[in-house]
Design an enzyme around this catalytic site. Sequence first.
Site, mmCIF file in Angstrom:
data_model
loop_
_atom_site.group_PDB
_atom_site.id
_atom_site.type_symbol
_atom_site.label_atom_id
_atom_site.label_comp_id
_atom_site.label_asym_id
_atom_site.label_seq_id
_atom_site.Cartn_x
_atom_site.Cartn_y
_atom_site.Cartn_z
ATOM 1 N N LYS A 54 -12.110 12.981 77.836
ATOM 2 C CA LYS A 54 -11.005 13.650 77.149
ATOM 3 C C LYS A 54 -11.080 15.178 77.202
ATOM 4 O O LYS A 54 -10.485 15.870 76.378
ATOM 5 C CB LYS A 54 -10.881 13.197 75.674
ATOM 6 C CG LYS A 54 -10.862 11.704 75.470
ATOM 7 C CD LYS A 54 -10.169 10.937 76.545
ATOM 8 C CE LYS A 54 -8.673 11.091 76.557
ATOM 9 N NZ LYS A 54 -8.096 10.365 77.751
ATOM 10 N N GLY A 63 -10.002 16.807 79.904
ATOM 11 C CA GLY A 63 -9.031 17.274 80.898
ATOM 12 C C GLY A 63 -9.336 16.768 82.298
ATOM 13 O O GLY A 63 -8.901 17.356 83.293
ATOM 14 N N THR A 64 -10.051 15.658 82.376
ATOM 15 C CA THR A 64 -10.437 15.054 83.657
ATOM 16 C C THR A 64 -9.221 14.823 84.563
ATOM 17 O O THR A 64 -9.252 15.123 85.761
ATOM 18 C CB THR A 64 -11.111 13.683 83.387
ATOM 19 O OG1 THR A 64 -11.970 13.812 82.263
ATOM 20 C CG2 THR A 64 -11.866 13.195 84.591
ATOM 21 N N TRP A 124 -6.338 16.279 84.681
ATOM 22 C CA TRP A 124 -5.831 17.556 85.190
ATOM 23 C C TRP A 124 -6.703 18.063 86.345
ATOM 24 O O TRP A 124 -6.216 18.409 87.416
ATOM 25 C CB TRP A 124 -5.816 18.551 84.027
ATOM 26 C CG TRP A 124 -5.195 19.878 84.287
ATOM 27 C CD1 TRP A 124 -4.300 20.191 85.266
ATOM 28 C CD2 TRP A 124 -5.404 21.075 83.521
ATOM 29 N NE1 TRP A 124 -3.938 21.509 85.155
ATOM 30 C CE2 TRP A 124 -4.590 22.075 84.086
ATOM 31 C CE3 TRP A 124 -6.191 21.396 82.400
ATOM 32 C CZ2 TRP A 124 -4.553 23.377 83.575
ATOM 33 C CZ3 TRP A 124 -6.134 22.686 81.891
ATOM 34 C CH2 TRP A 124 -5.334 23.662 82.474
ATOM 35 N N HIS A 157 -18.762 10.536 84.315
ATOM 36 C CA HIS A 157 -19.025 11.172 83.015
ATOM 37 C C HIS A 157 -20.541 11.266 82.771
ATOM 38 O O HIS A 157 -20.965 11.587 81.666
ATOM 39 C CB HIS A 157 -18.441 10.323 81.873
ATOM 40 C CG HIS A 157 -16.934 10.294 81.802
ATOM 41 N ND1 HIS A 157 -16.157 11.418 81.922
ATOM 42 C CD2 HIS A 157 -16.076 9.264 81.589
ATOM 43 C CE1 HIS A 157 -14.880 11.084 81.775
ATOM 44 N NE2 HIS A 157 -14.803 9.790 81.589
ATOM 45 N N TYR A 191 -11.671 24.083 80.049
ATOM 46 C CA TYR A 191 -10.250 23.735 79.908
ATOM 47 C C TYR A 191 -9.453 24.940 79.400
ATOM 48 O O TYR A 191 -8.424 25.297 79.949
ATOM 49 C CB TYR A 191 -10.161 22.571 78.922
ATOM 50 C CG TYR A 191 -8.785 22.008 78.660
ATOM 51 C CD1 TYR A 191 -8.339 20.891 79.355
ATOM 52 C CD2 TYR A 191 -7.956 22.559 77.682
ATOM 53 C CE1 TYR A 191 -7.084 20.337 79.086
ATOM 54 C CE2 TYR A 191 -6.706 22.016 77.419
ATOM 55 C CZ TYR A 191 -6.272 20.908 78.119
ATOM 56 O OH TYR A 191 -5.037 20.373 77.853
ATOM 57 N N ARG A 203 -1.050 13.313 76.583
ATOM 58 C CA ARG A 203 -0.621 13.266 75.185
ATOM 59 C C ARG A 203 0.090 14.573 74.853
ATOM 60 O O ARG A 203 1.295 14.650 74.924
ATOM 61 C CB ARG A 203 -1.819 12.997 74.265
ATOM 62 C CG ARG A 203 -1.464 12.554 72.863
ATOM 63 C CD ARG A 203 -2.717 12.319 72.042
ATOM 64 N NE ARG A 203 -3.534 13.514 71.935
ATOM 65 C CZ ARG A 203 -3.415 14.431 70.988
ATOM 66 N NH1 ARG A 203 -2.527 14.266 70.034
ATOM 67 N NH2 ARG A 203 -4.185 15.507 70.961
ATOM 68 N N GLY A 221 -1.782 17.929 75.702
ATOM 69 C CA GLY A 221 -2.300 18.895 76.676
ATOM 70 C C GLY A 221 -2.282 20.334 76.188
ATOM 71 O O GLY A 221 -1.939 21.243 76.925
HETATM 72 P P1 A3P Z 1 -4.745 15.713 74.489
HETATM 73 O O1 A3P Z 1 -5.092 14.353 73.995
HETATM 74 O O2 A3P Z 1 -5.320 16.800 73.644
HETATM 75 O O3 A3P Z 1 -3.301 15.907 74.733
HETATM 76 P P2 A3P Z 1 -8.921 13.268 80.163
HETATM 77 O O4 A3P Z 1 -8.061 13.526 81.333
HETATM 78 O O5 A3P Z 1 -10.327 13.794 80.307
HETATM 79 O O6 A3P Z 1 -8.848 11.863 79.714
HETATM 80 O O7 A3P Z 1 -8.338 14.173 78.988
HETATM 81 C C1 A3P Z 1 -7.076 13.930 78.479
HETATM 82 C C2 A3P Z 1 -6.569 15.194 77.825
HETATM 83 O O8 A3P Z 1 -6.116 16.106 78.831
HETATM 84 C C3 A3P Z 1 -5.372 14.911 76.931
HETATM 85 O O9 A3P Z 1 -5.440 15.902 75.907
HETATM 86 C C4 A3P Z 1 -4.225 15.146 77.899
HETATM 87 O O10 A3P Z 1 -3.007 15.379 77.264
HETATM 88 C C5 A3P Z 1 -4.741 16.380 78.626
HETATM 89 N N1 A3P Z 1 -4.088 16.565 79.934
HETATM 90 C C6 A3P Z 1 -3.727 15.614 80.831
HETATM 91 N N2 A3P Z 1 -3.150 16.164 81.895
HETATM 92 C C7 A3P Z 1 -3.137 17.507 81.673
HETATM 93 C C8 A3P Z 1 -2.638 18.617 82.439
HETATM 94 N N3 A3P Z 1 -2.050 18.440 83.597
HETATM 95 N N4 A3P Z 1 -2.807 19.839 81.926
HETATM 96 C C9 A3P Z 1 -3.401 20.023 80.721
HETATM 97 N N5 A3P Z 1 -3.872 19.020 79.956
HETATM 98 C C10 A3P Z 1 -3.759 17.762 80.428
#
Ligand code: A3P
Length: 335
Positions: free
Chosen positions: A79, A81-82, A84, A144, A232, A298, A300
């Site tokens: 969680k 920002g993987t 992204w 991870h 991030y 969610r 981001g």
């Molecule tokens: P939030 O739950 O705070 O919105 P992971 O990819 O490691 O599972 O992390 C998910 C988090 O990254 C979520 O955060 C998600 O909304 C956010 N996220 C996904 N895509 C993104 C993007 N393109 N840019 C920025 N944040 C992103």
Amino acid sequence: MITSQTSSPTPPKYLQEDGVSEDCKKLLSTLPKEKGWIGSYIYNYQGFWTSPRLIQGVIACQQQFQAQNSDIILVTTPKSGTTWLKALLFSLVNRKKYPIFEQNHPLLVKNPHDLVPFLELKLYVDGQVPDFSSFTPPRIMSTHLPYDSLPKSVQDSRTKLVYLCRNPRDTFISMWHFTNNLRLDYIDTNSIEEMFDHFCKGVSLYGPFWNHVLDYWGKRIEKPKKVIFLMYEEIKEKPTIQLKRLAEFLEFPFSIEEENCGVIDEILRMCSFDNLSNLDVNINGKLSTGEETKMFFRRGEVGDWKHYFTLEMSEKLNHIIKQKFHGSGLNFLYI
Ligand code: A3P
């Protein structure tokens, strides 16, 4: 908050505990366990917390994965920002093969997790022998795992490790939402108070969070050609600078022509939350591991935790952050 259901449908694989091998069951019986974020229990294996099915994947990948010098592995705490970073890495590294301005770019039709697979969570998770024949070098994969639990061939080769970290407050809120979404239709959801206590005790997915982060924070100094440490919040704040930094580290620097043609801006636009989260594949799609793709998008944002934390929670986590990161040069206090 708690929504118990008596006649639940069969839970998807990531929630099931009984799909593991006999050997893995024996191992589990020897490990410390706590209430789980996703399934019933989470276990401590090699110093980090994870779920039973993943321990099986971790062991298989440690035993079998053969790294190549040209491999690129994204390492994250869940969680952070993987999704992204997978998109950014894929489009950056493959920009000759898949020009970013083309209409049929793979990111338009595939979720980043399908383009950059997890080692222990996907490629090795159910004891399968992964087929790497469709991967062309440089292979981009993700994990991870803490550094010491990486397959030995990853540690010993010139494989590059891209580490992404996010502030612990937003990471926690994101993890709490994500895991509850996975549980929602099958078991009860976990309360924020209970999971916050878990997180603070270090009992989070692949946690303790601080150990994971400090591990790679140290490695970036020890092995500067092997490990880059990204944040991030810094990518959000200065995306161009951070993308160029990443490209140089990976030895795929942007040329002046590319910069002038807007390639960097277009990669950032393509991978932005707004763009990815509005694609059909990320609204209606499902990963082969069972999760709905929309769950990875969610809000981001930086600072969403402020909508959830009480003063008491803030003070408690501040105190832990001060203690754990003291003297490290990492400071999450003002995010
Ligand atoms: P939030 O739950 O705070 O919105 P992971 O990819 O490691 O599972 O992390 C998910 C988090 O990254 C979520 O955060 C998600 O909304 C956010 N996220 C996904 N895509 C993104 C993007 N393109 N840019 C920025 N944040 C992103």
